[in-house]
Design an enzyme around this catalytic site. Structure first.
Site, PDB file in Angstrom:
ATOM      1  N   HIS A  66      14.285 -40.884   3.698  1.00  0.00           N
ATOM      2  CA  HIS A  66      15.352 -40.606   4.667  1.00  0.00           C
ATOM      3  C   HIS A  66      16.273 -41.805   4.887  1.00  0.00           C
ATOM      4  O   HIS A  66      15.898 -42.803   5.499  1.00  0.00           O
ATOM      5  CB  HIS A  66      14.722 -40.174   5.998  1.00  0.00           C
ATOM      6  CG  HIS A  66      15.726 -39.776   7.025  1.00  0.00           C
ATOM      7  ND1 HIS A  66      16.405 -38.574   6.993  1.00  0.00           N
ATOM      8  CD2 HIS A  66      16.186 -40.423   8.126  1.00  0.00           C
ATOM      9  CE1 HIS A  66      17.220 -38.499   8.019  1.00  0.00           C
ATOM     10  NE2 HIS A  66      17.127 -39.612   8.723  1.00  0.00           N
ATOM     11  N   GLU A 146      24.197 -32.219   4.701  1.00  0.00           N
ATOM     12  CA  GLU A 146      23.883 -32.003   6.119  1.00  0.00           C
ATOM     13  C   GLU A 146      24.771 -30.952   6.764  1.00  0.00           C
ATOM     14  O   GLU A 146      25.983 -30.947   6.579  1.00  0.00           O
ATOM     15  CB  GLU A 146      24.035 -33.322   6.886  1.00  0.00           C
ATOM     16  CG  GLU A 146      23.560 -33.210   8.329  1.00  0.00           C
ATOM     17  CD  GLU A 146      23.637 -34.545   9.041  1.00  0.00           C
ATOM     18  OE1 GLU A 146      22.588 -35.038   9.466  1.00  0.00           O
ATOM     19  OE2 GLU A 146      24.744 -35.103   9.154  1.00  0.00           O
ATOM     20  N   HIS A 184      21.143 -30.936  10.871  1.00  0.00           N
ATOM     21  CA  HIS A 184      21.237 -32.188  11.631  1.00  0.00           C
ATOM     22  C   HIS A 184      20.150 -32.280  12.707  1.00  0.00           C
ATOM     23  O   HIS A 184      19.383 -33.235  12.722  1.00  0.00           O
ATOM     24  CB  HIS A 184      22.634 -32.399  12.233  1.00  0.00           C
ATOM     25  CG  HIS A 184      22.689 -33.659  13.050  1.00  0.00           C
ATOM     26  ND1 HIS A 184      22.619 -33.645  14.419  1.00  0.00           N
ATOM     27  CD2 HIS A 184      22.739 -34.964  12.693  1.00  0.00           C
ATOM     28  CE1 HIS A 184      22.651 -34.903  14.872  1.00  0.00           C
ATOM     29  NE2 HIS A 184      22.718 -35.715  13.832  1.00  0.00           N
ATOM     30  N   GLU A 214      13.559 -36.608  18.407  1.00  0.00           N
ATOM     31  CA  GLU A 214      13.645 -38.065  18.242  1.00  0.00           C
ATOM     32  C   GLU A 214      13.489 -38.771  19.589  1.00  0.00           C
ATOM     33  O   GLU A 214      12.848 -39.813  19.673  1.00  0.00           O
ATOM     34  CB  GLU A 214      15.012 -38.377  17.608  1.00  0.00           C
ATOM     35  CG  GLU A 214      15.288 -39.836  17.360  1.00  0.00           C
ATOM     36  CD  GLU A 214      16.568 -40.042  16.555  1.00  0.00           C
ATOM     37  OE1 GLU A 214      17.282 -39.037  16.278  1.00  0.00           O
ATOM     38  OE2 GLU A 214      16.865 -41.193  16.192  1.00  0.00           O
ATOM     39  N   ASP A 313      15.706 -44.723   7.520  1.00  0.00           N
ATOM     40  CA  ASP A 313      16.876 -44.174   8.192  1.00  0.00           C
ATOM     41  C   ASP A 313      18.104 -44.940   7.671  1.00  0.00           C
ATOM     42  O   ASP A 313      17.985 -45.713   6.711  1.00  0.00           O
ATOM     43  CB  ASP A 313      16.741 -44.277   9.722  1.00  0.00           C
ATOM     44  CG  ASP A 313      17.376 -43.071  10.440  1.00  0.00           C
ATOM     45  OD1 ASP A 313      18.244 -42.420   9.831  1.00  0.00           O
ATOM     46  OD2 ASP A 313      17.012 -42.789  11.587  1.00  0.00           O
TER      47      ASP A 313
END
Ligand code: BEZ
Ligand code: FE2
Length: 410
Positions: A66, A146, A184, A214, A313
């Site tokens: 990711h 995305e 997303h 998150e 990330d």
């Protein structure tokens, strides 16, 4: 293209989670055989022998599931410390950040990963601007187009744009780019287009991912349209109600194993659901720390048999894409877990488990797998074999050599 078979060896080979001494691999573009080195050179006398380097440990190529390359221009722009202020700063600066993100910056991001041993990565692409660098880079890229858009009025148009990007990313399999789909998040994608994108993933049998739980703010918003995201949605989108709740969102993915990103705020019930559905998790410790999101309970994931992959990330919530920096952060963040065992979990997470998550035939040193390798040089020969995983994580900044499909790139 086939190459003359080559033999590579190291003091230790990382084989199925164990470290074996003085073994070797014969390979062309794929792994042909894995045996003790002395046996291999007898059995393959004509293979080219790569000179062994001292204090070396040979791993399958590492995998970062990711990353967001399009945000590689961020250094001192976005606001760190807490999730919603960070999201505010993303909304305010995303156009400027992506405009400033040059081809060179994205190539540099790929190179930084390459030097840290990454032979494959999952790139979340919001705009398709990163496709040329993903074609350019030698690494395998699972290209996550995305889908974002909470407003029902513009949702269909955004879905159309997403489809165009998906099609464009499907034309580059010869450059090791595989098209994939990223939702997303539960709070930013309207259920009508979410359903269409999941159906497309199923029809094309492509890898599916989504950011999920998150932050505490996300949980509060999804549970009761409340919390710190309330003011954000009111001012940014004039929205007063969450698009769906947690259970409703997860039900879209019931029959299709999905790679969920972060999941720090997922409770035991939701994680049980993950384990039933075969879902997996991306664990980004530095991003989570910098955005004030907390610690993912990886010990709970282990207990439930949910595979996770340590991932960087993007540079929108991190300061490097070096996977060893990330592994070191994970080692420090999970300070209550046993150090040796944790080191082994972490290495497994960026090899075998990451490859399965991305649907790639790599991540293991096994006959028939892709010849993708990362060769690490330790500062000295390890005196305690039990600590090789730990020392690899502590000491590696850059790998000594790296191979993708049998070809050397570092
Ligand atoms: C949207 O584009 O609808 C969106 C983006 C970020 C956060 C929430 C919603
Ligand atoms: Fe992300």
């Amino acid at each position: 293209m086939k190459y003359t078979p080559q033999i590579i060896t190291a003091d230790y080979l990382y084989l199925e989670g164990l470290f074996v001494r003085d073994w070797g691999i014969v390979f062309d573009t794929k792994i042909i055989a894995v045996k003790p080195y002395d046996t291999l050179i007898e059995e393959y006398p004509n293979a080219h022998r790569i000179a062994k380097i001292p204090h070396s440990v040979l791993y399958p190529g590492l995998i970062n599931t990711h990353v967001h390359l399009e945000f590689s221009a961020n250094k001192t722009t976005l606001r760190y410390g807490s999730f919603v202020p960070w999201l505010d700063s993303v909304i305010a600066d995303r156009n400027r950040l992506t405009e400033n993100c040059t081809e060179e910056m994205m190539q540099e991001a790929c190179t930084q990963m390459l030097q840290s041993g990454i032979t494959a990565f999952g790139a979340v692409s919001s705009f398709g601007l990163d496709l040329p660098s993903c074609i350019w880079t030698p690494q395998r890229v699972v290209f996550f187009n995305e889908l974002i858009g909470s407003n029902p009025v513009t949702a269909d148009q955004l879905y159309g744009n997403f489809l165009e990007r998906f099609e464009a990313s499907s034309l580059h399999t010869q450059s090791r780019v595989t098209p994939a789909i990223a939702i997303h998040s539960p709070y930013s994608v309207h259920p009508s287009i979410l359903q269409k994108a999941v159906a497309l993933a199923k029809a094309k049998q492509c890898v599916l991912s989504a950011h999920f739980l998150e932050s505490q703010a996300e949980r509060a918003w999804l549970e009761g349209s409340d919390g710190d995201l309330k003011a954000f949605f009111a001012s940014a989108f004039g929205q007063t109600e969450a698009l769906s709740n947690i259970d409703g969102f997860l039900s879209h993915f019931e029959e299709y194993p999905t790679h969920f990103i972060h999941c720090i705020q997922a409770n035991d019930k939701e994680l049980h659901r993950f384990s039933q559905a075969g879902h997996t998790v991306a664990h980004c410790p530095r991003s989570n720390r910098l955005l004030g999101c907390g610690r993912l309970r990886i010990e709970k994931l282990k207990e439930l048999g949910i595979p996770f992959a340590v991932a960087t990330d993007g540079l929108s919530s991190n300061y490097s894409l070096n996977i060893f920096d990330e592994l070191r952060a994970a080692l420090m963040m999970h300070h209550e877990l046993k150090l040796h065992e944790l080191s082994l979990w972490l290495l497994r997470s960026v090899t075998q488990d990451a490859a399965r998550i991305l649907g790639l035939n790599c991540g293991r040193i096994t006959q028939g797998y892709q010849a993708d390798f990362a060769l690490v040089q330790l500062p000295n020969i390890p005196q305690i074999e039990e600590d090789i995983a730990l020392w690899t994580i502590l000491y590696t900044q850059k790998v000594a050599q790296l191979y993708i499909e049998g070809k050397q790139y570092v």
